[in-house]
Design an enzyme around this catalytic site. Structure first.
Site, PDB file in Angstrom:
ATOM      1  N   TYR A  10      -1.699  -1.636  10.671  1.00  0.00           N
ATOM      2  CA  TYR A  10      -1.889  -1.788   9.219  1.00  0.00           C
ATOM      3  C   TYR A  10      -0.715  -1.158   8.463  1.00  0.00           C
ATOM      4  O   TYR A  10      -0.107  -1.792   7.592  1.00  0.00           O
ATOM      5  CB  TYR A  10      -3.209  -1.145   8.784  1.00  0.00           C
ATOM      6  N   SER A  69       0.862  -1.187   0.000  1.00  0.00           N
ATOM      7  CA  SER A  69       0.000   0.000   0.000  1.00  0.00           C
ATOM      8  C   SER A  69       0.898   1.237   0.000  1.00  0.00           C
ATOM      9  O   SER A  69       2.064   1.163   0.424  1.00  0.00           O
ATOM     10  CB  SER A  69      -0.860  -0.013   1.263  1.00  0.00           C
TER      11      SER A  69
HETATM   12  N1  LIG Z   1      -8.838  -0.495  -0.926  1.00  0.00           N
HETATM   13  C1  LIG Z   1      -7.823   0.267  -0.616  1.00  0.00           C
HETATM   14  O1  LIG Z   1      -7.982   1.508  -0.428  1.00  0.00           O
HETATM   15  C2  LIG Z   1      -6.437  -0.320  -0.496  1.00  0.00           C
HETATM   16  C3  LIG Z   1      -5.331   0.554  -0.537  1.00  0.00           C
HETATM   17  C4  LIG Z   1      -4.064   0.025  -0.426  1.00  0.00           C
HETATM   18  C5  LIG Z   1      -3.874  -1.337  -0.303  1.00  0.00           C
HETATM   19  N2  LIG Z   1      -4.962  -2.170  -0.267  1.00  0.00           N
HETATM   20  C6  LIG Z   1      -4.706  -3.614  -0.108  1.00  0.00           C
HETATM   21  O2  LIG Z   1      -5.285  -4.311  -1.184  1.00  0.00           O
HETATM   22  C7  LIG Z   1      -5.543  -5.667  -0.799  1.00  0.00           C
HETATM   23  C8  LIG Z   1      -6.930  -6.054  -1.266  1.00  0.00           C
HETATM   24  O3  LIG Z   1      -7.877  -5.281  -0.560  1.00  0.00           O
HETATM   25  P1  LIG Z   1      -9.192  -4.671  -1.231  1.00  0.00           P
HETATM   26  O4  LIG Z   1      -9.071  -3.212  -1.180  1.00  0.00           O
HETATM   27  O5  LIG Z   1      -9.459  -5.331  -2.532  1.00  0.00           O
HETATM   28  O6  LIG Z   1     -10.251  -5.072  -0.088  1.00  0.00           O
HETATM   29  P2  LIG Z   1     -11.514  -6.046  -0.031  1.00  0.00           P
HETATM   30  O7  LIG Z   1     -12.500  -5.708  -1.091  1.00  0.00           O
HETATM   31  O8  LIG Z   1     -11.926  -5.988   1.397  1.00  0.00           O
HETATM   32  O9  LIG Z   1     -10.918  -7.499  -0.371  1.00  0.00           O
HETATM   33  C9  LIG Z   1     -10.229  -8.276   0.573  1.00  0.00           C
HETATM   34  C10 LIG Z   1     -10.179  -9.727   0.110  1.00  0.00           C
HETATM   35  O10 LIG Z   1      -9.390 -10.470   1.060  1.00  0.00           O
HETATM   36  C11 LIG Z   1     -10.166 -11.529   1.614  1.00  0.00           C
HETATM   37  N3  LIG Z   1      -9.798 -11.692   3.018  1.00  0.00           N
HETATM   38  C12 LIG Z   1      -9.889 -10.772   4.021  1.00  0.00           C
HETATM   39  N4  LIG Z   1      -9.533 -11.316   5.186  1.00  0.00           N
HETATM   40  C13 LIG Z   1      -9.192 -12.620   4.919  1.00  0.00           C
HETATM   41  C14 LIG Z   1      -8.772 -13.712   5.724  1.00  0.00           C
HETATM   42  N5  LIG Z   1      -8.644 -13.598   7.052  1.00  0.00           N
HETATM   43  N6  LIG Z   1      -8.530 -14.897   5.126  1.00  0.00           N
HETATM   44  C15 LIG Z   1      -8.692 -15.044   3.796  1.00  0.00           C
HETATM   45  N7  LIG Z   1      -9.090 -14.043   2.979  1.00  0.00           N
HETATM   46  C16 LIG Z   1      -9.350 -12.849   3.542  1.00  0.00           C
HETATM   47  C17 LIG Z   1     -11.635 -11.084   1.439  1.00  0.00           C
HETATM   48  O11 LIG Z   1     -12.553 -12.180   1.366  1.00  0.00           O
HETATM   49  P3  LIG Z   1     -13.269 -12.819   2.698  1.00  0.00           P
HETATM   50  O12 LIG Z   1     -13.787 -11.693   3.520  1.00  0.00           O
HETATM   51  O13 LIG Z   1     -14.326 -13.716   2.150  1.00  0.00           O
HETATM   52  O14 LIG Z   1     -12.207 -13.601   3.395  1.00  0.00           O
HETATM   53  C18 LIG Z   1     -11.562 -10.398   0.078  1.00  0.00           C
HETATM   54  O15 LIG Z   1     -11.580 -11.360  -0.945  1.00  0.00           O
HETATM   55  C19 LIG Z   1      -5.332  -5.710   0.709  1.00  0.00           C
HETATM   56  O16 LIG Z   1      -4.076  -6.297   0.997  1.00  0.00           O
HETATM   57  C20 LIG Z   1      -5.339  -4.240   1.117  1.00  0.00           C
HETATM   58  O17 LIG Z   1      -4.577  -4.005   2.283  1.00  0.00           O
HETATM   59  C21 LIG Z   1      -6.235  -1.685  -0.368  1.00  0.00           C
END
Ligand SMILES: NC(=O)c1ccc[n+]([C@@H]2O[C@H](COP(=O)([O-])OP(=O)(O)OC[C@H]3O[C@@H](n4cnc5c(N)ncnc54)[C@H](OP(=O)(O)O)[C@@H]3O)[C@@H](O)[C@H]2O)c1
Length: 264
Positions: free
Chosen positions: A157, A144
């Protein structure tokens, strides 16, 4: 079981929503057989049906909580016969939690490190030797823009993502010349389930930085992964914010993040 279709195989964690789901679609469109990991088994099955129908590839859904200390052992035991087929590993699953550290649920704090850091490292360690044996492979670790500053009110985080950047950059250099690459993806604010899960108010976005769509982030990430690029920060404003964090005294960037997070 092996890979009866002989399609290349990609494993994506956190594949049901957001960036992971968008990456899964790009991989499917390129003909990859997919192994998708997340907790919600209904949604996983729905994604399996969609992707198989839309792209004619095969999907193995694995419902697993990566916060479990034995998660990667369980996963690799289940995939025993397929580990050597995996050409692309996307360590994407992750979550954050807004709030003062001492008020955050103690289990959540540990789970966050388990999912964002421990599972990512353990899965990379488990699959990398097979990639090295084949002399090819691509790993995408999702960090991130938060990795570049201390993050008051999201302290664990931000620190977890700093770990991912440091680990992935070091590994990329260890692997130079082996045919295996490691790409670190550093998205800025992206419209996904992340904000709600983190307890942030989606009506109060991060100031200055425009929210990108998960699709746009995934497209940039996928292109960079294919090129074996070392790091990718999608979006000009996100690149500028990382640059300013790198130039600014850490104390100052920490205070700016504290001010921003305390208003979300
Ligand atoms: N969105 C942002 O602003 C942002 C910015 C920078 C970085 N990121 C990073 O991008 C990555 C993806 O996040 P996203 O933004 O796409 O969020 P998201 O829509 O919440 O997706 C998260 C995914 O991870 C899975 N997950 C969460 N906890 C888990 C666990 N304990 N075991 C297995 N799977 C798990 C969720 O499915 P289940 O709930 O079914 O497990 C979902 O498929 C993350 O690493 C996040 O830190 C996001």
């Amino acid at each position: 079981m092996g890979n009866p279709t002989h399609n290349p195989v990609a494993l994506v964690t956190g594949a049901t929503t957001g960036i992971g789901y968008e990456l899964s679609k790009l991989l499917a469109a390129d003909g990859y057989s997919l192994i998708l990991v997340a907790r919600n088994s209904n949604l996983l099955q729905q994604r399996q049906k969609e992707l198989e129908a839309d792209y004619g590839i095969s999907v193995q859904p694995i419902a697993l909580d990566l916060a479990r200390p034995d998660a990667v052992k369980v996963l690799t035991d289940r995939l025993k016969d397929r580990l050597s087929d995996i050409e692309i590993l996307i360590n994407n699953a992750g979550f954050g939690k807004l709030g003062a550290f001492w008020e955050t649920d103690p289990e959540t704090v540990v789970d966050m490190i388990q999912v964002n850091v421990t599972a990512l490292v353990a899965l990379t360690r488990a699959i990398l030797p097979y990639m090295l044996q084949q002399g090819k492979g691509s790993i995408l670790n999702v960090a991130s823009t938060a990795a570049f500053s201390p993050g008051p009110y999201m302290a664990v985080y931000y620190a977890s993502k700093a770990f991912v950047v440091s680990f992935s950059e070091a590994l990329a250099d260890e692997l130079r010349g082996t045919g295996v690459t490691v790409t670190t993806l550093c998205p800025g604010p992206t419209r996904t389930e992340f904000q709600i899960r983190a307890g942030q108010d989606p009506q109060k976005p991060f100031p200055i930085l425009p929210m990108m769509s998960a699709g746009a982030v995934a497209r940039v990430a996928y292109r960079s992964l294919k090129r074996g690029q070392r790091m990718v920060i999608p979006g000009l404003m996100n690149r500028l914010s990382v640059l300013s964090s790198r130039l600014m005294p850490r104390r100052l960037s920490s205070l700016i993040i504290k001010w921003i997070q305390s208003r979300r």
